[in-house]
Scaffold this motif. Structure first.
Motif, PDB file in Angstrom:
ATOM      1  N   LEU B 277     -91.441  39.389  -0.760  1.00 51.17           N
ATOM      2  CA  LEU B 277     -91.063  40.630  -0.084  1.00 51.17           C
ATOM      3  C   LEU B 277     -90.312  41.525  -1.060  1.00 51.17           C
ATOM      4  N   SER B 278     -90.368  42.808  -0.804  1.00 51.21           N
ATOM      5  CA  SER B 278     -89.564  43.725  -1.617  1.00 51.21           C
ATOM      6  C   SER B 278     -89.368  45.029  -0.834  1.00 51.21           C
ATOM      7  N   THR B 279     -88.740  45.988  -1.490  1.00 52.28           N
ATOM      8  CA  THR B 279     -88.467  47.268  -0.847  1.00 52.28           C
ATOM      9  C   THR B 279     -89.346  48.354  -1.455  1.00 52.28           C
ATOM     10  N   THR B 280     -89.635  49.373  -0.675  1.00 50.15           N
ATOM     11  CA  THR B 280     -90.457  50.462  -1.185  1.00 50.15           C
ATOM     12  C   THR B 280     -90.220  51.731  -0.377  1.00 50.15           C
ATOM     13  N   VAL B 281     -90.625  52.860  -0.952  1.00 48.43           N
ATOM     14  CA  VAL B 281     -90.668  54.098  -0.170  1.00 48.43           C
ATOM     15  C   VAL B 281     -92.087  54.687  -0.179  1.00 48.43           C
ATOM     16  N   PHE B 282     -92.964  54.073  -0.987  1.00 43.34           N
ATOM     17  CA  PHE B 282     -94.335  54.595  -1.057  1.00 43.34           C
ATOM     18  C   PHE B 282     -95.276  53.491  -1.527  1.00 43.34           C
ATOM     19  N   GLU B 283     -96.388  53.371  -0.860  1.00 42.46           N
ATOM     20  CA  GLU B 283     -97.450  52.457  -1.309  1.00 42.46           C
ATOM     21  C   GLU B 283     -98.785  53.167  -1.134  1.00 42.46           C
ATOM     22  N   GLU B 284     -99.787  52.671  -1.840  1.00 42.90           N
ATOM     23  CA  GLU B 284    -101.045  53.420  -1.845  1.00 42.90           C
ATOM     24  C   GLU B 284    -101.988  53.011  -0.723  1.00 42.90           C
ATOM     25  N   LYS B 307    -106.272  54.592 -18.080  1.00 46.79           N
ATOM     26  CA  LYS B 307    -106.494  55.218 -19.388  1.00 46.79           C
ATOM     27  C   LYS B 307    -105.355  54.883 -20.354  1.00 46.79           C
ATOM     28  N   ALA B 308    -104.147  54.758 -19.786  1.00 44.10           N
ATOM     29  CA  ALA B 308    -102.981  54.443 -20.625  1.00 44.10           C
ATOM     30  C   ALA B 308    -102.921  52.956 -20.967  1.00 44.10           C
ATOM     31  N   GLY B 309    -103.863  52.184 -20.446  1.00 41.60           N
ATOM     32  CA  GLY B 309    -103.907  50.749 -20.763  1.00 41.60           C
ATOM     33  C   GLY B 309    -102.933  49.920 -19.958  1.00 41.60           C
ATOM     34  N   MET B 310    -102.472  50.466 -18.815  1.00 44.97           N
ATOM     35  CA  MET B 310    -101.543  49.682 -17.990  1.00 44.97           C
ATOM     36  C   MET B 310    -102.316  48.615 -17.215  1.00 44.97           C
ATOM     37  N   PRO B 311    -101.880  47.350 -17.291  1.00 45.88           N
ATOM     38  CA  PRO B 311    -102.626  46.311 -16.583  1.00 45.88           C
ATOM     39  C   PRO B 311    -102.520  46.427 -15.067  1.00 45.88           C
ATOM     40  N   TYR B 312    -101.426  46.988 -14.560  1.00 41.50           N
ATOM     41  CA  TYR B 312    -101.246  47.145 -13.103  1.00 41.50           C
ATOM     42  C   TYR B 312    -101.207  48.639 -12.806  1.00 41.50           C
ATOM     43  N   GLN B 313    -102.156  49.112 -12.020  1.00 45.34           N
ATOM     44  CA  GLN B 313    -102.341  50.568 -11.911  1.00 45.34           C
ATOM     45  C   GLN B 313    -102.012  51.138 -10.537  1.00 45.34           C
ATOM     46  N   SER B 314    -101.326  50.367  -9.707  1.00 45.06           N
ATOM     47  CA  SER B 314    -101.036  50.868  -8.364  1.00 45.06           C
ATOM     48  C   SER B 314     -99.909  51.890  -8.396  1.00 45.06           C
ATOM     49  N   ALA B 315    -100.048  52.903  -7.558  1.00 44.87           N
ATOM     50  CA  ALA B 315     -98.976  53.886  -7.401  1.00 44.87           C
ATOM     51  C   ALA B 315     -98.070  53.378  -6.295  1.00 44.87           C
ATOM     52  N   ASP B 316     -96.857  52.964  -6.668  1.00 38.82           N
ATOM     53  CA  ASP B 316     -95.964  52.448  -5.631  1.00 38.82           C
ATOM     54  C   ASP B 316     -94.649  53.217  -5.628  1.00 38.82           C
ATOM     55  N   THR B 317     -93.558  52.522  -5.353  1.00 39.99           N
ATOM     56  CA  THR B 317     -92.307  53.226  -5.071  1.00 39.99           C
ATOM     57  C   THR B 317     -91.850  54.110  -6.233  1.00 39.99           C
ATOM     58  N   GLN B 318     -91.959  53.613  -7.473  1.00 38.35           N
ATOM     59  CA  GLN B 318     -91.528  54.418  -8.624  1.00 38.35           C
ATOM     60  C   GLN B 318     -92.433  55.634  -8.784  1.00 38.35           C
TER      61      GLN B 318
END
Lengths: 283, 401
Positions: B277-284, B307-318
């Motif tokens: 579990l964790s906290t969030t203010v936005f998930e996709e 494109k930036a080579g990030m292995p995890y590409q989800s748009a979440d709280t940050q």
């Protein structure tokens, strides 16, 4: 009162983390003690080795335990080249701190450029594999790491003590002029030793990749404790870092088990301060 | 009217419509509006800062494709603070006095934001920032926090979490709180400890460890010994993964486990992270992506992250908070038609702003409004919101193994 199982498990955990400290400190201690170079880039090489392991095992599908076969020769050459450059530019013990810090920053930037700043995790079946010994669990990767650290420390000790090359190296440190009179070439031996130290960084990198999630800034994570390990173990003493590493690892782990985990870092640095106060000749 | 005349009129009307459309979405012109800020492009915070960089780049590009700000193009002057709050302070001073930027956007993370805030205060500049973790320290009246965690997150968030757990199939009776001493994490864990005690949960273990700790073997052994119903891990970054991997090596799986500010990718993708579990203010996922703006942003973010080579590409709280900070800035400038910091600050304190993380307000203590936090859980290798129910991903509910 902590249970015996908890104490035993913490002891095991400390023993294994001590193996990593010893492995990280081995190359650094040799370079500092025998070449009189405080090589901060050793930590950067460790992380570079870890990322190469990640690449070879994670992307190319190689068995991670076989990756040192490719990494070690490359790192040996890299160590030789670095030592040649230190010689060429007449880098001394004091300026080596600055120069190797610069090299560390460059390697960190290269790592970030190639693999980005995002976290990388090498997923292997070994990562969380443990064997059970009564109530205790022994993680397989850490066990292999301790064995490798012990084997490399013993082999290096034997190499320095019993071979002509090793004797030459020790003689060069004690009295370069007399050693030279006996046909010892300190420069060549330094190239060899630097290559060996860098190769050890490559081996350590493989285990870092197997045990930890990687990020470029991780380079700096172990500097404090590994410096403590090297100084406590004695500069240039190949067995010292392993013994000191295990001592510090167990002390930290037991502190975490019986008291507050946040006190654990105090242990290694208190030991270091005590040694520096009581035995200042160790540096 | 002949067919010929009709055709002419239709063509004229069409051209007028086209001209009107062209004028409303005309390319911005004139001197660019310069927005200055730093991010930890290198150093230990670089992984998360990359998320903020992508979010900002997307927003500025979208803005310039429309009409810019006040019809002028927007230029983002981005500097690297190397994850060092002291350097952030110097760079914000430079942005204001040397680069003469018009507006300030915040750095990442709490320490650097504190530094930037002090500089902004000295120059009476408004500061729009993304993810500040200690609201009671944000005293400057022209700072505007996007990460809507309310003025007292150490009280409101643990209550939200324990409400969710109380409504689950197996409400926990015992709790272990293991926390990093990282400042923005530690006070939340202390708050959780107090809330748990008030709600009658028995404390099976309370441990604090230093930020940067890498050896979780002994801590894992203590958690296993305590065997709590619920594990609160006051973790930031990879600390959560560190503990979980150490627990796995002891063949122990925590029953219900929570991580405060984890590295979302590594935790979601690790097999041990299942049901974390964790906290969030936005998930996709809906309802967050119900608006076309959010849906488009998620799509673009994924493309850029890949494109930036990030292995995890989800748009979440940050990623959500970061984009929302720019939305707040745009809303204030557009509504007031001004770049004056005092005017912007006054408007923001008396108006609500619609963002992709929800409607935010700044009229509470230290410019904080509602706590918009939600509870998310790793399910099938992805983070999904499970609480409050109205924000849960379609078909998702809190799973208590």
């Amino acid at each position: 009162m902590p249970s015996l199982t908890l104490l035993g498990q913490s002891l095991v955990s400390g023993l294994f983390i001590g193996g990593l400290y010893g492995l990280l400190g081995l190359g650094l201690g040799l370079s500092w003690g025998l070449l009189r170079l405080i090589n901060l880039s050793h930590f950067a090489l460790v992380l570079l080795g870890a990322y190469l392991t990640y690449q070879l095992a994670g992307t190319a599908g190689m068995n991670p335990f076989l990756t040192p076969l490719l990494i070690v020769p490359g790192f040996f050459l890299l160590g030789v080249v670095l030592q040649w450059a230190f010689d060429f530019f007449r880098v001394n013990e004091f300026s080596s701190l600055l120069v190797t810090f610069g090299i560390t920053v460059v390697i960190e930037s290269v790592i970030q450029w190639v693999w980005t700043a995002d976290f990388r995790r090498l997923e292997t079946p070994y990562a969380t594999l443990s064997v059970r010994a009564g109530p205790l669990f022994l993680p397989v990767t850490e066990m292999v790491m301790l064995l490798v650290a012990t084997a490399l420390s013993l082999l290096t000790w034997a190499w320095l003590r019993f071979t002509w090359v090793g004797k030459g190296m020790r003689a060069s440190v004690e009295d370069p002029d007399i050693a030279a009179a006996f046909g010892v070439s300190p420069r060549r031996l330094a190239l060899l030793l630097s290559g060996v130290g860098a190769a050890y960084a490559g081996v350590a990198g493989t285990f870092v990749a197997l045990v930890y999630t990687l990020a470029p800034s991780q380079i700096y994570g172990w500097i404090g404790v590994v410096f403590a390990v090297v100084i406590l173990g004695g500069l240039g003493n190949p067995l010292g870092p392993l013994v000191a590493g295990i001592g510090i690892g167990i002390s930290e782990s037991l502190t975490m088990a019986v008291a507050e985990p946040s006190w654990a870092p105090l242990v290694s640095f208190t030991l270091l301060i005590l040694v520096l106060v009581l035995r200042p000749d160790r540096i | 009217m002949t067919l010929r005349h009709r055709g002419f009129l239709s063509a004229t009307a069409g051209m007028l419509v086209l001209a009107l459309v062209a004028s409303t979405s005309a390319a911005p012109s004139g001197q660019p509006i310069r927005v200055g800020g730093t991010l930890a492009l290198t150093g230990p915070l670089a992984a998360t800062s990359l998320v903020h960089k992508i979010a900002g780049e997307i927003f500025v590009e979208q803005l310039n494709k429309k009409n810019g700000l006040l019809g002028r193009p927007v230029e983002w002057v981005l500097l690297d603070d190397q994850s060092k709050p002291d350097l952030a302070r110097t760079l914000y001073e430079k942005l204001i006095t040397v680069d003469k930027v018009d507006l300030l956007i915040g750095p990442y993370a709490t320490g650097a934001i504190m530094s930037a805030m002090a500089v902004a205060q000295r120059h009476d500049k408004a500061l729009f920032h993304h993810t500040f973790g200690i609201p009671h320290l944000a005293k400057y009246e022209r700072q505007f926090p996007t990460w809507a965690i309310g003025p007292e997150p150490a009280r409101t968030f643990p209550n939200l979490l324990f409400d969710a757990l109380a409504a689950s199939a197996k409400p926990p009776k015992t709790v272990a709180i293991v926390t990093s001493k990282f400042p923005s994490v530690h006070f939340m864990s202390v708050g959780a400890r107090e809330v748990a005690a008030k709600r009658g949960l028995r404390e099976a273990l309370y441990l604090e460890f230093e930020f940067g700790n890498r050896d979780f073997g002994a801590i894992a052994a203590r958690v296993r010994d305590a065997n709590p119903d619920f594990l609160w891990m006051g973790a930031i970054g990879l600390e959560g993964n560190g503990l979980l991997e150490a627990l796995k090596k002891l063949d122990y799986t925590p029953k219900i486990h929570f991580y405060l500010y984890p590295a979302p990718g590594p935790l979601a993708l690790a097999p041990e992270g299942k049901y974390a579990l964790s906290t969030t203010v936005f998930e996709e996922h809906p309802p967050f992506t119900a608006s076309p703006v959010a849906a488009e942003y998620v799509k673009l973010f994924r493309e850029r992250a890949a494109k930036a080579g990030m292995p995890y590409q989800s748009a979440d709280t940050q990623a959500g908070s970061s984009y929302a900070a720019w939305q707040i800035m745009e809303a204030a400038v557009t509504a007031t038609k001004s770049l004056d910091d005092k005017t912007l600050a006054q408007w923001l304190r008396s108006n609500r702003v619609d963002t992709i993380i929800g409607k935010v307000r700044f009229d509470g203590p230290n410019n904080y409004g509602d706590d918009l936090s939600k509870i998310k859980q790793v399910q099938d290798g992805k983070w999904v919101v499970v609480w409050p129910k109205e924000f849960a991903a379609p078909g998702a509910r809190l799973i208590v193994p």
